[in-house]
Design a protein around this motif. Structure first.
Motif, short mmCIF file in Angstrom:
data_model
loop_
_atom_site.label_atom_id
_atom_site.label_comp_id
_atom_site.label_asym_id
_atom_site.label_seq_id
_atom_site.Cartn_x
_atom_site.Cartn_y
_atom_site.Cartn_z
N ALA A 1 0.81 -1.22 0.00
CA ALA A 1 0.00 0.00 0.00
C ALA A 1 0.84 1.27 0.00
CB ALA A 1 -0.94 -0.01 1.20
N ALA A 2 1.96 1.30 0.72
CA ALA A 2 2.78 2.51 0.77
C ALA A 2 3.32 2.87 -0.60
CB ALA A 2 3.92 2.33 1.77
N ALA A 3 3.81 1.88 -1.33
CA ALA A 3 4.32 2.13 -2.68
C ALA A 3 3.19 2.54 -3.62
CB ALA A 3 5.02 0.88 -3.21
N GLN A 4 2.04 1.89 -3.49
CA GLN A 4 0.90 2.24 -4.34
C GLN A 4 0.41 3.65 -4.07
OE1 GLN A 4 -1.57 -1.05 -3.15
NE2 GLN A 4 -1.15 -2.21 -5.03
N LEU A 5 0.45 4.06 -2.80
CA LEU A 5 0.03 5.42 -2.46
C LEU A 5 0.95 6.45 -3.12
CD1 LEU A 5 -1.78 7.34 -0.81
CD2 LEU A 5 -0.15 7.07 1.08
N ALA A 6 2.25 6.22 -3.06
CA ALA A 6 3.19 7.14 -3.72
C ALA A 6 2.95 7.17 -5.22
CB ALA A 6 4.62 6.72 -3.41
N ARG A 7 2.63 6.04 -5.80
CA ARG A 7 2.33 6.00 -7.25
C ARG A 7 1.08 6.79 -7.57
NH1 ARG A 7 1.66 0.18 -8.96
NH2 ARG A 7 -0.57 0.42 -8.61
N CYS A 8 0.04 6.65 -6.75
CA CYS A 8 -1.20 7.40 -6.98
C CYS A 8 -0.94 8.91 -6.90
CB CYS A 8 -2.26 6.99 -5.96
SG CYS A 8 -2.88 5.31 -6.19
N HIS A 9 -0.16 9.33 -5.91
CA HIS A 9 0.16 10.75 -5.79
C HIS A 9 0.95 11.22 -7.01
CE1 HIS A 9 -1.51 11.68 -1.93
NE2 HIS A 9 -0.81 10.75 -1.29
N ALA A 10 1.84 10.36 -7.54
CA ALA A 10 2.61 10.73 -8.71
C ALA A 10 1.70 10.93 -9.92
CB ALA A 10 3.66 9.67 -9.01
N LEU A 11 0.69 10.08 -10.06
CA LEU A 11 -0.23 10.22 -11.19
C LEU A 11 -0.99 11.53 -11.14
CD1 LEU A 11 -1.66 6.58 -11.30
CD2 LEU A 11 -0.49 7.72 -13.18
N LEU A 12 -1.26 12.02 -9.93
CA LEU A 12 -2.05 13.25 -9.78
C LEU A 12 -1.19 14.49 -9.61
CD1 LEU A 12 -4.74 11.75 -7.39
CD2 LEU A 12 -5.18 12.62 -9.69
N ALA A 13 0.12 14.31 -9.49
CA ALA A 13 1.00 15.45 -9.20
C ALA A 13 1.37 16.20 -10.48
CB ALA A 13 2.27 14.95 -8.50
N ASN A 14 1.83 17.44 -10.28
CA ASN A 14 2.34 18.19 -11.43
C ASN A 14 3.75 17.69 -11.75
OD1 ASN A 14 4.09 19.40 -9.54
ND2 ASN A 14 2.60 21.06 -9.15
N ALA A 15 4.28 18.17 -12.88
CA ALA A 15 5.57 17.69 -13.36
C ALA A 15 6.69 17.93 -12.36
CB ALA A 15 5.90 18.35 -14.70
N GLU A 16 6.57 18.96 -11.56
CA GLU A 16 7.63 19.32 -10.62
C GLU A 16 7.81 18.27 -9.54
OE1 GLU A 16 8.73 22.98 -7.55
OE2 GLU A 16 7.00 23.14 -8.89
N HIS A 17 6.70 17.62 -9.13
CA HIS A 17 6.77 16.68 -8.01
C HIS A 17 6.64 15.21 -8.44
CE1 HIS A 17 5.30 20.49 -6.12
NE2 HIS A 17 6.24 20.16 -5.24
N ALA A 18 6.15 14.94 -9.63
CA ALA A 18 5.85 13.57 -10.01
C ALA A 18 7.11 12.70 -10.05
CB ALA A 18 5.15 13.55 -11.36
N ASP A 19 8.20 13.28 -10.55
CA ASP A 19 9.43 12.48 -10.69
C ASP A 19 9.85 11.89 -9.34
OD1 ASP A 19 11.78 11.36 -11.56
OD2 ASP A 19 12.39 13.09 -12.73
N ALA A 20 9.92 12.73 -8.33
CA ALA A 20 10.34 12.27 -7.01
C ALA A 20 9.35 11.26 -6.43
CB ALA A 20 10.49 13.46 -6.06
N LEU A 21 8.06 11.43 -6.71
CA LEU A 21 7.06 10.51 -6.18
C LEU A 21 7.19 9.13 -6.83
CD1 LEU A 21 4.02 12.94 -5.96
CD2 LEU A 21 5.13 11.78 -4.03
N TYR A 22 7.45 9.11 -8.13
CA TYR A 22 7.64 7.82 -8.79
C TYR A 22 8.86 7.10 -8.21
CZ TYR A 22 4.12 8.27 -12.49
OH TYR A 22 2.95 8.35 -13.19
N ARG A 23 9.95 7.87 -7.99
CA ARG A 23 11.15 7.25 -7.43
C ARG A 23 10.89 6.73 -6.01
NH1 ARG A 23 15.88 8.36 -10.23
NH2 ARG A 23 15.65 9.83 -11.97
N ARG A 24 10.14 7.50 -5.24
CA ARG A 24 9.79 7.05 -3.89
C ARG A 24 8.97 5.76 -3.95
NH1 ARG A 24 6.33 11.09 -0.41
NH2 ARG A 24 8.16 12.39 -0.80
N ALA A 25 8.03 5.70 -4.89
CA ALA A 25 7.21 4.50 -5.03
C ALA A 25 8.08 3.29 -5.35
CB ALA A 25 6.16 4.71 -6.11
N LEU A 26 9.04 3.45 -6.26
CA LEU A 26 9.90 2.32 -6.60
C LEU A 26 10.76 1.89 -5.41
CD1 LEU A 26 10.99 3.42 -10.19
CD2 LEU A 26 9.51 1.50 -9.59
#
Length: 986
Positions: A797-822
């Motif tokens: 769930a923690a990784a999936q939550l970070a992925r969901c936030h990345a999908l909804l985030a703007n370009a400035e924050h999405a990169d870091a969220l995807y990396r956090r999810a991985l």
């Protein structure tokens, strides 16, 4: 027989879908070439009904019904018969129906079979034959394609019963009718015809036995008999031995010994002879002549039997050499090694029921004497009780039977113990004790995986004079039966009643009933009822009254009671959101499972581990429970152990292993009559298939799971099945359909999915909603999902939550969220979810024109999907890589792009495939994360490159190209197989 109920003619054929498909395939092919098919089944299974259905369904030409002529000495040759059929088929295809072909004499059967074998080249003639399988199928029909009829499944038999009675049967009567019929339609109808309307509605007691000689003979088409008195004794002895057998066969040595006692040789007393012709000798195991009979082939050579002296007359004798005058084995029997069995269970029952009462008692007495002192104490007692005849009270015999059935040191299966308890109940005069023994019989029947037998036993146990403890035990078993194979709301109420009845005399068993009631409320998705059922209970007592040897007070019982108590406390705390109070008791349940050996304790351990999100412990507990259930022969618990194993594998992302366990679980659940458990296994199979390239398998399992879930109120199974359908849509590039399905499950409202399952589907919904342009709906569920992730019960769930936030985030924050999810995926493990995140990240990088980084992420996603068998998602990763200019090899086809579409660019190819599947330009744009104008531009290029003028032409061309590719792949596979066989080098 009262014979007062008018039986309606069934308005449709119930079940038989596989057989009807085979018949339909033959009928559909008749306009172009001939065909033949043999329908085989025991009496009463509906061979004639299916033949008539085929005749009604054939519309392409005339239907001829062929039977033996009145002059039995005037036979057509095969050639003459074939010429006649060819002539009939000149103007139109012809269907020829032959019912009961086994009743024809030998020359006629031979001509018919020879003509049938030549029909494939004889023109447009279809030949449909039926034969009874209660005897060996004649060798002349051995080469014909055969469709076998099996007994109806419980649900189909129940539908037939409702059809012929217009739903008038009382529930208890309905259960007994279904149990006695054992899936045989003709016997079911005969039993209904026997009852009066008052008996059918439950206003008067049912006759005993329900399946009497008349009903059985009616269904079997007459009273089976043998050619001689000796053969008839053999049939009756094998039938009687089967009454106390775990299967449908009997030990040939036991039958021999019983027959020696039944027909002793003159002057030698019991034992030395068998009478004329019945013995054990070389080659056949039942005497030199009781063999397979002419035309059926020799039996295995078992070596010479002991010389027990001559029989009193001609025929078979217990000698060392074959007797030319020996009588063959009756055609109703088959000998396999040292086991004898009837070819038809219905014929076995009919032989036993129609025998003269004194002869039947004598056979049981002979079997009991043959078993005495041989280590078969319970079986011997059963046969001795049947030698008494009738159901008149026999307290001494009943007490011995019940005591022996309860003795765990006596080797016996659950099925045999159930039979012994039921017979003891029949011979018991005291109402309370009789109810207790019927209840014990029902419990053993359930453990044997025979709920259809347990239900009428529980109905027989109803006695208002019985103590609360006995009534409570019966209600507990009734509730458990419904929990596995009935409306779970009814199960919940039965289990609550059981808990109240048991509370005073057996508090530990009352707690077990209450926890089972909570399981029923959980399955129904009723959170308030679940919490109410799990309300705080009185402190656990160290000792409690025992109600039988199976529950005697001891360390094992105290451990089981402690497991129930801890599971109940931890489950309630978990549902209340108090993880700090849930962890300790549930963890204690898990730890006890590491040293326990009782399947019930181990199942609770696996369930507790799943609640805590400890998938490794859940897998270990499920595997131990499976081993324990198999070792004890508890067929009823095997499907549940496989269910927990499948869920644990699914939660761990091991979809192939989950599928393997669920496939076995489905088979065992259906064999054990557990439709609810089967629905859960089908939901797991649908989820496993949803990541593979098997849309038909997903649809099939989802439909079957929802069919049971809706009728029985299984909210958990329904939510899982609907999630599987939506995930299959998402994997195949249909985000709008996926978002619509998942929105009903995860968004607030009365239709929200199961309270413990819907959160698992949130990541899929967020992904689908973002692709479908429903960002606000996606954000609405993230708060709840964040709480779920913090709860810690789902390792992904923690990784999936970070992925969901990345999908909804703007370009400035999405990169870091995807990396956090991985990073979180690396901690939690699981190939599938990590590959999904890598795929989404790779898509995002490609849209940001970072091709080198995107290629790395997409390559990792492809490898992860291929490793876990996620074919449909691997195809997405390949498409993305092609869009970057890469051309990954598709292991399923051996080529990157269909030859007819090779002139398109990777992006044009993706758009063409999406449009060919029916997607609009806007849907394609959202799926590929491009603008609608870009799709329009590329689609015009596609039309020009391929020379098509409409979306329909494009769809046709894409389909043709992909079919050509599949054919080429199949040809390549055949070529590879040929090289492997011949050693040829390419």
């Amino acid at each position: 027989m009262t014979g007062q109920t008018t039986v309606r003619t069934a308005v449709r054929v119930h079940g038989r879908s596989a057989q009807r498909r085979a018949l339909r395939a033959m009928l559909d092919a008749l306009p172009t070439h001939g065909g033949r098919l043999l329908l085989a089944g025991e009496p009463g299974l509906g061979r004639t009904t299916l033949l008539q259905w085929a005749a009604r369904s054939f519309r392409a030409g005339p239907v001829l019904h062929l039977g033996p002529g009145p002059d039995v000495n005037a036979h057509l040759t095969a050639g003459q018969l074939l010429d006649t059929l060819r002539a009939a088929a000149v103007a139109a295809p012809v269907l020829v129906c032959v019912d009961d072909a086994h009743r024809w004499d030998a020359p006629a059967r031979t001509a018919l079979a020879r003509a049938a074998r030549r029909l494939s080249t004889a023109g447009r003639v279809g030949l449909l034959l039926t034969v009874a399988s209660d005897r060996a199928v004649g060798p002349e029909f051995a080469r014909l394609p055969v469709v076998h009829l099996d007994p109806l499944a419980p649900a189909r038999a129940a539908a037939l019963l409702d059809d012929v009675t217009d739903g008038a049967a009382a529930p208890a009567v309905r259960e007994q009718l279904l149990a006695e019929a054992e899936g045989n339609p003709a016997l079911l109808v005969a039993l209904v015809r026997r009852l009066s309307p008052a008996e059918l509605r439950g206003h008067r007691p049912l006759p005993s036995p329900l399946a009497d000689a008349g009903a059985l003979a009616e269904a079997a088409g007459g009273v089976p008999t043998g050619p001689s008195a000796q053969a008839r004794d053999l049939l009756l002895t094998v039938a009687a031995a089967g009454e106390a057998s775990d299967g449908s066969d009997a030990d040939a040595g036991l039958v021999r010994d019983a027959l020696r006692r039944l027909r002793p040789a003159p002057g030698l007393g019991p034992g030395p002879g068998l009478g004329p012709g019945l013995g054990l000798g070389p080659g056949l195991g039942l005497g030199p002549g009781l063999g397979l009979g002419p035309g059926l082939g020799p039996g295995p050579d078992l070596g010479p039997g002991p010389d027990l002296g001559p029989g009193p007359g001609p025929g078979l004798s217990l000698g060392l050499g074959p007797d030319p005058d020996a009588e063959p084995l009756p055609e109703q029997l088959v000998l396999a090694g040292d086991r004898l069995r009837f070819r038809s269970p219905l014929v076995r029952r009919t032989v036993h029921a129609t025998a003269a009462a004194d002869r039947r008692r004598a056979v049981h007495r002979a079997l009991a004497e043959a078993l005495d002192g041989g280590g078969h104490r319970l079986t011997a007692l059963l046969h001795r009780s049947w030698s008494l005849g009738g159901t008149a009270p026999a307290p001494a015999s009943a007490d011995r039977l019940a005591a022996t059935a309860a003795d765990g040191a006596v080797p016996a299966s659950h099925r045999l113990r159930a039979t012994a308890y039921a017979r003891a109940a029949e011979l018991t005069a005291d109402g309370a004790r009789r109810a207790e023994r019927y209840t014990a019989a029902a419990e053993q029947a359930l453990l044997a995986g025979r709920p259809e037998r347990a239900r009428p036993l529980l109905a027989a146990a109803r006695d208002r004079a019985a103590p609360d403890a006995v009534r409570g035990r019966a209600e507990l078993l009734r509730g458990v039966t419904e929990l596995r194979d009935g409306p779970v709301g009814d199960a919940h109420q039965s289990l609550l009643l059981a808990a109240s009845l048991l509370a005073a005399d057996d508090p530990a068993e009352a707690a077990t009933a209450a926890l089972a009631a909570a399981d029923a409320a959980w399955a129904a998705g009723d959170l308030p009822a679940c919490l109410a059922t799990l309300a705080p209970e009185p402190p656990l007592r160290a000792e409690h009254p025992s109600h039988g040897p199976a529950t005697a007070t001891g360390p094992a019982v105290r451990t089981a009671a402690a497991v129930v108590h801890d599971h109940r406390v931890g489950m309630r705390a978990l549902l209340e959101g108090r993880l700090d109070r849930a962890g300790a008791p549930l963890g204690q349940v898990v730890r006890r499972g590491r040293t326990g050996d009782r399947p019930e304790t181990l199942l609770r351990s696996a369930a507790a581990a799943l609640l805590l999100g400890d998938v490794d412990a859940a897998r270990s507990g499920g595997a131990r429970a499976l081993a324990a259930a198999r070792q004890l022969g508890s067929d009823a618990l095997v499907p549940q152990a496989l269910e927990y194993l499948a869920y644990a594998e699914l939660r761990a992302g091991r979809h192939p292993q989950a599928r393997t366990h669920a496939e076995e679980g489905l088979r065992t659940a259906l064999r054990a009559g557990q439709r609810n458990t089967a629905a859960h296994h089908r939901a797991v199979l649908a989820l496993a298939a949803s990541i593979e390239e098997e849309p038909d398998a997903v649809a099939r399992h989802v439909t079957a799971a929802l069919d049971t879930a809706r009728r029985h109120g299984l909210a958990q199974a329904a939510t899982l099945a609907q999630w599987a359908a939506a995930r299959a849509d998402l994997g195949r590039g249909r985000p709008f359909d996926a978002a619509d399905r998942l929105g009903l499950l995860v968004l607030p409202g009365p239709g929200r999915g199961h309270f413990a399952v819907w959160r698992l589907a949130v990541p899929c919904f967020v992904e689908a909603a973002v692709l479908a342009g429903r960002d606000e709906d996606a954000r609405r569920v993230l708060t709840d999902f964040a709480d779920w992730a913090a709860f810690g019960a789902d390792p992904q769930a923690a990784a999936q939550l970070a992925r969901c936030h990345a999908l909804l985030a703007n370009a400035e924050h999405a990169d870091a969220l995807y990396r956090r999810a991985l990073d979180r995926h690396d901690e939690a493990g699981g190939d599938f979810e990590r590959a999904r995140t890598a795929l989404l990240y790779g898509k995002w990088l490609r849209r940001r024109r970072r091709p080198r980084e995107a290629r790395g992420r997409l390559g990792a996603a492809l490898a992860g999907f291929e490793r876990c068998g996620a074919g449909v998602w691997a195809a997405q990763a390949r498409d993305e890589l092609r869009a970057l200019g890469a051309a990954p090899r598709d292991p399923g086809t051996g080529a990157g792009t269909p030859a007819r579409l090779g002139r398109l660019t990777p992006q044009q190819l993706r758009i063409a495939r999406q449009v060919a599947e029916g997607a609009t330009n806007r849907e394609v744009a959202l799926t590929l994360a491009v603008s609608t104008r870009t799709v329009d531009y590329h689609l015009r290029k596609v039309f020009a490159a391929l020379g098509v003028r409409s979306r329909l032409e494009l769809a046709r061309m894409v389909g043709q190209a992909e079919r050509a590719e599949e054919a080429q792949a199949a040809q390549d596979a055949r070529g590879a197989g040929h090289q492997e066989k011949t050693g040829a080098q390419p």
